[in-house]
Design a protein around this motif. Sequence first.
Motif, PDB file in Angstrom:
ATOM      1  N   ASP A 104     -43.634 -79.865  57.252  1.00  0.00           N
ATOM      2  CA  ASP A 104     -44.551 -78.858  57.793  1.00  0.00           C
ATOM      3  C   ASP A 104     -43.822 -77.545  58.065  1.00  0.00           C
ATOM      4  O   ASP A 104     -42.648 -77.541  58.472  1.00  0.00           O
ATOM      5  CB  ASP A 104     -45.181 -79.361  59.093  1.00  0.00           C
ATOM      6  CG  ASP A 104     -46.088 -80.561  58.867  1.00  0.00           C
ATOM      7  OD1 ASP A 104     -46.634 -80.674  57.753  1.00  0.00           O
ATOM      8  OD2 ASP A 104     -46.237 -81.381  59.799  1.00  0.00           O
ATOM      9  N   LEU A 105     -44.522 -76.450  57.868  1.00  0.00           N
ATOM     10  CA  LEU A 105     -43.971 -75.132  58.149  1.00  0.00           C
ATOM     11  C   LEU A 105     -44.281 -74.729  59.587  1.00  0.00           C
ATOM     12  O   LEU A 105     -44.991 -75.437  60.313  1.00  0.00           O
ATOM     13  CB  LEU A 105     -44.541 -74.100  57.165  1.00  0.00           C
ATOM     14  CG  LEU A 105     -44.342 -74.390  55.672  1.00  0.00           C
ATOM     15  CD1 LEU A 105     -44.803 -73.199  54.848  1.00  0.00           C
ATOM     16  CD2 LEU A 105     -42.897 -74.741  55.358  1.00  0.00           C
ATOM     17  N   SER A 106     -43.769 -73.593  59.988  1.00  0.00           N
ATOM     18  CA  SER A 106     -43.984 -73.117  61.356  1.00  0.00           C
ATOM     19  C   SER A 106     -45.364 -72.486  61.519  1.00  0.00           C
ATOM     20  O   SER A 106     -45.706 -72.028  62.599  1.00  0.00           O
ATOM     21  CB  SER A 106     -42.896 -72.103  61.734  1.00  0.00           C
ATOM     22  OG  SER A 106     -42.922 -70.982  60.865  1.00  0.00           O
ATOM     23  N   PHE A 107     -46.128 -72.441  60.428  1.00  0.00           N
ATOM     24  CA  PHE A 107     -47.505 -71.927  60.477  1.00  0.00           C
ATOM     25  C   PHE A 107     -48.358 -72.779  59.535  1.00  0.00           C
ATOM     26  O   PHE A 107     -47.842 -73.379  58.580  1.00  0.00           O
ATOM     27  CB  PHE A 107     -47.564 -70.449  60.066  1.00  0.00           C
ATOM     28  CG  PHE A 107     -46.773 -70.123  58.825  1.00  0.00           C
ATOM     29  CD1 PHE A 107     -47.301 -70.381  57.565  1.00  0.00           C
ATOM     30  CD2 PHE A 107     -45.499 -69.572  58.915  1.00  0.00           C
ATOM     31  CE1 PHE A 107     -46.572 -70.089  56.420  1.00  0.00           C
ATOM     32  CE2 PHE A 107     -44.773 -69.279  57.778  1.00  0.00           C
ATOM     33  CZ  PHE A 107     -45.304 -69.541  56.532  1.00  0.00           C
ATOM     34  N   GLN A 164     -39.651 -70.447  55.371  1.00  0.00           N
ATOM     35  CA  GLN A 164     -40.744 -71.411  55.273  1.00  0.00           C
ATOM     36  C   GLN A 164     -41.308 -71.317  53.858  1.00  0.00           C
ATOM     37  O   GLN A 164     -41.965 -70.343  53.514  1.00  0.00           O
ATOM     38  CB  GLN A 164     -41.810 -71.100  56.312  1.00  0.00           C
ATOM     39  CG  GLN A 164     -41.273 -70.954  57.736  1.00  0.00           C
ATOM     40  CD  GLN A 164     -40.725 -72.264  58.263  1.00  0.00           C
ATOM     41  OE1 GLN A 164     -41.437 -73.250  58.399  1.00  0.00           O
ATOM     42  NE2 GLN A 164     -39.433 -72.274  58.565  1.00  0.00           N
ATOM     43  N   GLY A 179     -31.306 -69.802  63.093  1.00  0.00           N
ATOM     44  CA  GLY A 179     -32.064 -71.047  63.059  1.00  0.00           C
ATOM     45  C   GLY A 179     -31.293 -72.215  62.472  1.00  0.00           C
ATOM     46  O   GLY A 179     -31.800 -73.328  62.423  1.00  0.00           O
ATOM     47  N   ASN A 222     -48.132 -67.421  64.254  1.00  0.00           N
ATOM     48  CA  ASN A 222     -46.895 -67.309  65.026  1.00  0.00           C
ATOM     49  C   ASN A 222     -46.083 -66.090  64.636  1.00  0.00           C
ATOM     50  O   ASN A 222     -44.969 -65.896  65.103  1.00  0.00           O
ATOM     51  CB  ASN A 222     -46.035 -68.564  64.830  1.00  0.00           C
ATOM     52  CG  ASN A 222     -46.727 -69.802  65.339  1.00  0.00           C
ATOM     53  OD1 ASN A 222     -47.440 -69.745  66.334  1.00  0.00           O
ATOM     54  ND2 ASN A 222     -46.536 -70.920  64.656  1.00  0.00           N
ATOM     55  N   PRO A 278     -39.684 -76.536  54.822  1.00  0.00           N
ATOM     56  CA  PRO A 278     -38.886 -75.652  55.677  1.00  0.00           C
ATOM     57  C   PRO A 278     -37.408 -75.729  55.281  1.00  0.00           C
ATOM     58  O   PRO A 278     -36.870 -76.821  55.102  1.00  0.00           O
ATOM     59  CB  PRO A 278     -39.119 -76.218  57.085  1.00  0.00           C
ATOM     60  CG  PRO A 278     -39.429 -77.659  56.865  1.00  0.00           C
ATOM     61  CD  PRO A 278     -40.125 -77.749  55.535  1.00  0.00           C
ATOM     62  N   THR A 307     -33.657 -75.419  56.135  1.00  0.00           N
ATOM     63  CA  THR A 307     -32.760 -75.413  57.299  1.00  0.00           C
ATOM     64  C   THR A 307     -31.295 -75.448  56.920  1.00  0.00           C
ATOM     65  O   THR A 307     -30.432 -75.416  57.798  1.00  0.00           O
ATOM     66  CB  THR A 307     -33.065 -76.616  58.205  1.00  0.00           C
ATOM     67  OG1 THR A 307     -32.884 -77.833  57.454  1.00  0.00           O
ATOM     68  CG2 THR A 307     -34.487 -76.556  58.725  1.00  0.00           C
ATOM     69  N   SER A 359     -37.479 -65.507  60.968  1.00  0.00           N
ATOM     70  CA  SER A 359     -36.394 -65.189  61.894  1.00  0.00           C
ATOM     71  C   SER A 359     -35.379 -64.198  61.354  1.00  0.00           C
ATOM     72  O   SER A 359     -34.782 -63.435  62.113  1.00  0.00           O
ATOM     73  CB  SER A 359     -35.664 -66.478  62.306  1.00  0.00           C
ATOM     74  OG  SER A 359     -35.170 -67.158  61.163  1.00  0.00           O
TER      75      SER A 359
END
Length: 398
Positions: free
Chosen positions: A121-124, A91, A271, A148, A109, A111, A83
Motif C-alpha cells: 500500500d502507498l501513503s495515499f 510511492q 524515510g 496526505n 512503496p 524504501t 518526502s
Amino acid sequence: MGKTRFMVILGIIFSLFISSTYAQSCTKYDFASNQVFSACSDLPYLNSYLHWTYNPSSQNLQIAFRRTGMSSSRWVAWAINPSSQGMVGSQAIVAFQKSDGTMRAYTSPITTYRTGLQEGDLSFPVSDLSATFSNNEIIVFATLKLQNNSSSSTLNQVWQEGPLSNDSPRMHLTTGPNVQSMGTLNLLSGESKTTSSGAVNLKIKQIHGILNAVSWGILMPSGAIIARYIKVFPSADPAWFYLHVTCQLLAYILGVAGFGTGLHLGNQSPGVTYLAHRVIGIVLFSIATLQLSALLLRPKKDHKYRIYWTVYHRSFGYAILVLSIINIFKGLDILNPEKIWKIAYVGILVALAALAVILEVITWFVVVRRKKSAANAEKLPYTINDTNGGSRIQQSLV
C-alpha cells in the motif's frame, strides 16, 4: 537535375523528422479508450510521457503514464516522492506484461535502493489502476487521492524502467537516463522540471563507498600489518612506528570524509535508514577516534600501566578491522555496483591476508630464533683462561 533531386530528398527527410517530432508530442496523442486529460508533459528521459487531470479542491489526480519503445520483457514505473527528490521514499505504480500475456499493475512503496518492487500500500489511496501494452507501448492508468499531500500543487516525480525475470522486476541500470529520470511537476501550470539530484546522489554514494573501502578496508589493515610484523626487526625501529601512525592517520582522515558523506546521504533520504550499516559506521568512527587519542595518551614503555594500554589498543584495533570489513560488504550490498568492484575488494583482502600469513611465518621464525639464541647464551658457562697465573672471565655471546 542532380541538385533538384538532392533538394527533394532533403525536403522529404526534413518533413519526416518534423512529423516524427510532432507525432511524439504528448499533446497530439489520442488514447484508444478515448480518455481525455487536461494536461500532459513530455518527460525528458526514457521515452516517457505523463498525462493528468488534477482537481485541487478534492486533490484527486487522474494520471496516464506512457512508455514507448517497450518490449514484453521489461517493466515500467511512475512514482510520487512525498518526502524528497529521488527514488527512496517514493510511492510507485508498477506495470508489466506477464509471461501469459496478461497485464499486471500494482502499487509499491520504495524504501531501499535494492528494492524488488514488492507490492504494498502507498501513503495515499489509489483507485482505477490498470495497464495496457500495445504497439511496443505500456500505458498505466490510475487515480490518486493526494489527501496526505501538502497544499502545494508541485510534486516530486520519478519514472523508471527495467528488466523482468520470471514475471518479477529486476534491478534497473544505475547509469545514464535511469538515474536522471526524476524531477518536479506542477499540476496546475503543467511545468515539469528535471533534477540532477539522482545522478548527484549516485555520485556521492560512489565517493562514500570508495572513501570507506580505501580507508577502513585497505589502509587500516595495512597499518595493522605494519605494527604487528615489521616491528619485530630491530633495524626497523622506529621507522615501523612512523609508518604505522602515518597509515592509520591517513585512514582516519579518509574515513571521516566517508563518514560525513554517509551522514549527508542519510539526511537526503529521511524515510530510509540502513540501520546496521549506520550503527556500525558510528561505532567505527567512535573507536577510531579513541585509537587516534592513543597518540597523546600512550604511556611510556617502562610505565606500569603500559600493559593495559597495549591490551586496549590491540583489542580495539582488531575490532576496527572486523567491523570495517563487515560494513564495507554491507555497503556493497546497498549500493549494488557491478560485480567487478566486489571481486576487486575480495581480491585485495585475499592479498592482504596472504601477506599477513607470510609475515606471520617470518615473524615466528625470527622470534623463535631470537629466543633460542638467548636461551643458548644463558646456558653457556663462564670460562677461565689462565695462562700467566691470572684469571680472565669470558662469556660467549650469540
